[in-house]
Design a protein around this motif. Structure first.
Motif: not given
Length: 204
Positions: A106-107, A110-111, A113, A179-180, A182, A185-186, A189
């Motif tokens: 998951e992290r 996010s990274w 994205k 977000l970067e 983690g 999450d998107w 965000a």
């Protein structure tokens, strides 16, 4: 890494302001208070150093340990984390460590994205994405259309990605950074973007 510069982009804002919920406002207030606490800042530095030590040890390792580091929950989203999560056999992990692998994915998402949005922000500044039109148009930049065509999404979805990339490089830089690594999450965000995109940067 997002470019944290300021400046107008000339884009027309078309989405309406969404008032944040009381729960979200309370969360932001608590987060602001955290960052004002010097003890918390010291803990953040210590945590960062611990993360760095983990990845240095991972880089020096000559083989992949099938069991994750005890502090894998501290590892921020990154290519290194993606490599670890992909290298471990889920079938061999006990329950707790399997949950940590899921969280690592998951992290990593996010990274990825955040890095994608940072690249979109760079693309939005290219001359080819900002043609000179003979007449006034509501959306002078074409980067949203270019991204949408490549990703196979709608123009609206492409423009939303551009908008998020621009905001994370400017007044919502903290959201982009969260977000970067983690921490966000998107999905969350996007809620922040919807709530704060029309708010002056001094407030956001």
């Amino acid at each position: 890494m997002f470019n944290h510069g300021f400046g107008g982009d000339g884009d027309e804002r078309v989405a309406a302001f969404v008032e944040p919920s009381a729960e979200l406002l309370a969360l932001w207030a608590a987060d602001d208070a955290r960052y004002e606490d010097s003890k918390f800042l010291a803990a953040e530095v210590a945590e960062f150093l611990e993360r760095e030590a983990f990845f240095e040890a991972l880089a020096r390792s000559e083989h992949q340990d099938p069991r994750p580091c005890e502090r894998m929950d501290l590892a921020p989203g990154s290519a290194a984390l993606a490599g670890w999560a992909d290298s471990v056999d889920s079938e061999q992990l006990p329950d707790y460590e399997l949950v940590e692998q899921i969280a690592a994915f998951e992290r990593t998402a996010s990274w990825a994205k955040a890095r994608q949005l940072a690249a979109i922000e760079v693309l939005s500044r290219r001359d080819a994405m900002n043609p000179d039109w003979p007449v006034a148009v509501s959306q002078p930049g074409i980067v949203g259309e270019e991204v949408a065509a490549r990703l196979g999404t709608s123009r609206r979805a492409g423009r939303e990605l551009v908008e998020a990339g621009l905001l994370f490089a400017r007044q919502l830089m903290a959201t982009g950074d969260a977000l970067e690594v983690g921490d966000l999450d998107w999905g969350k965000a996007k809620i922040v973007v919807a709530a704060l995109k029309d708010v002056p940067w001094q407030v956001a």
